[in-house]
Scaffold this motif. Structure first.
Motif, short mmCIF file in Angstrom:
data_model
loop_
_atom_site.label_atom_id
_atom_site.label_comp_id
_atom_site.label_asym_id
_atom_site.label_seq_id
_atom_site.Cartn_x
_atom_site.Cartn_y
_atom_site.Cartn_z
N ILE A 26 0.48 4.78 -8.01
CA ILE A 26 -0.02 3.71 -8.88
C ILE A 26 -1.03 2.86 -8.14
CG2 ILE A 26 1.95 3.60 -10.46
CD1 ILE A 26 3.14 1.41 -8.76
N ARG A 27 -1.88 2.18 -8.89
CA ARG A 27 -2.96 1.40 -8.31
C ARG A 27 -2.76 -0.11 -8.42
NH1 ARG A 27 -7.84 4.85 -8.29
NH2 ARG A 27 -7.18 6.85 -9.08
N ARG A 28 -1.77 -0.54 -9.20
CA ARG A 28 -1.57 -1.97 -9.42
C ARG A 28 -0.08 -2.29 -9.42
NH1 ARG A 28 -4.33 0.48 -13.28
NH2 ARG A 28 -6.57 0.22 -13.33
N ALA A 51 0.84 -1.20 0.00
CA ALA A 51 0.00 0.00 0.00
C ALA A 51 0.87 1.25 0.00
CB ALA A 51 -0.93 0.01 1.21
N ARG A 52 1.95 1.23 0.78
CA ARG A 52 2.86 2.37 0.83
C ARG A 52 3.55 2.58 -0.53
NH1 ARG A 52 7.77 2.76 0.74
NH2 ARG A 52 8.24 0.62 1.32
N ASP A 103 -7.62 -4.75 -3.95
CA ASP A 103 -7.36 -5.98 -3.19
C ASP A 103 -7.02 -5.64 -1.75
OD1 ASP A 103 -7.63 -7.51 -5.54
OD2 ASP A 103 -5.49 -7.31 -6.00
N LEU A 104 -6.35 -4.52 -1.54
CA LEU A 104 -5.98 -4.11 -0.19
C LEU A 104 -7.18 -3.53 0.54
CD1 LEU A 104 -2.57 -2.39 -0.97
CD2 LEU A 104 -2.99 -4.77 -0.34
N ALA A 105 -8.04 -2.84 -0.21
CA ALA A 105 -9.20 -2.18 0.40
C ALA A 105 -10.24 -3.19 0.91
CB ALA A 105 -9.84 -1.23 -0.59
N ALA A 151 -3.78 5.70 0.35
CA ALA A 151 -3.05 5.53 -0.91
C ALA A 151 -3.87 6.08 -2.06
CB ALA A 151 -2.73 4.05 -1.14
N LEU A 152 -5.17 5.78 -2.06
CA LEU A 152 -6.04 6.25 -3.14
C LEU A 152 -6.14 7.76 -3.14
CD1 LEU A 152 -7.87 5.62 -5.49
CD2 LEU A 152 -9.74 5.27 -3.88
#
Length: 140
Positions: A97-99, A89-90, A116-118, A130-131
């Motif tokens: 970036i998202r992926r 996530a960091r 996937d993390l959310a 992160a988002l």
């Protein structure tokens, strides 16, 4: 929790010679926004739907004549399956970036996305941070 616990293992990859047209169809069929570009199991780059829009369509190029190697990002940021999800996530937040492609022993093993993390309640705040960092970065 490790990246391997949340990553998607069933992913499509494309060859450097794959046409943008074929990549776009693959993205649509699989409902994904990015596809790793690989030679065998080695990641050479990544191509996103945004790459197609900005580097092909907006530039007026012919989607049939542009290949993955022409527009892929070759400086790919990856994680390993045994890295901690907090670290993933960091990395996403730091790099906007998202992926992230997931590598095991030098070979592509899957992909981990911000979503996937959310889904893991423990990571909602971290993924949300992160988002919001990614979203803010897009407006600068």
């Amino acid at each position: 929790m490790k990246v391997r616990d949340v990553m998607t293992r069933q992913i499509e990859t494309v060859a450097p010679s794959s046409s943008v047209e074929e990549i776009a169809r693959l993205m649509k069929r699989n409902d994904v926004g990015s596809i790793p570009v690989c030679e065998g199991q080695k990641v050479l780059g990544i191509i996103t739907d945004r790459d197609i829009v900005l580097k092909v369509i907006a530039d007026g190029k012919n989607v049939s004549s542009v290949s993955a190697k022409d527009i892929m990002t070759s400086q790919v940021i990856t994680v390993t399956s045994d890295q901690d999800v907090h670290e993933a996530a960091r990395i996403m937040a730091d790099n906007q970036i998202r992926r992230l492609p997931v590598i095991e022993q030098g070979r592509i093993a899957g992909i981990v996305a911000l979503g996937d993390l959310a889904v893991e309640k423990i990571h909602i705040n971290e993924a949300g941070d992160a988002l919001s960092d990614i979203s803010r970065g897009a407006h600068h």
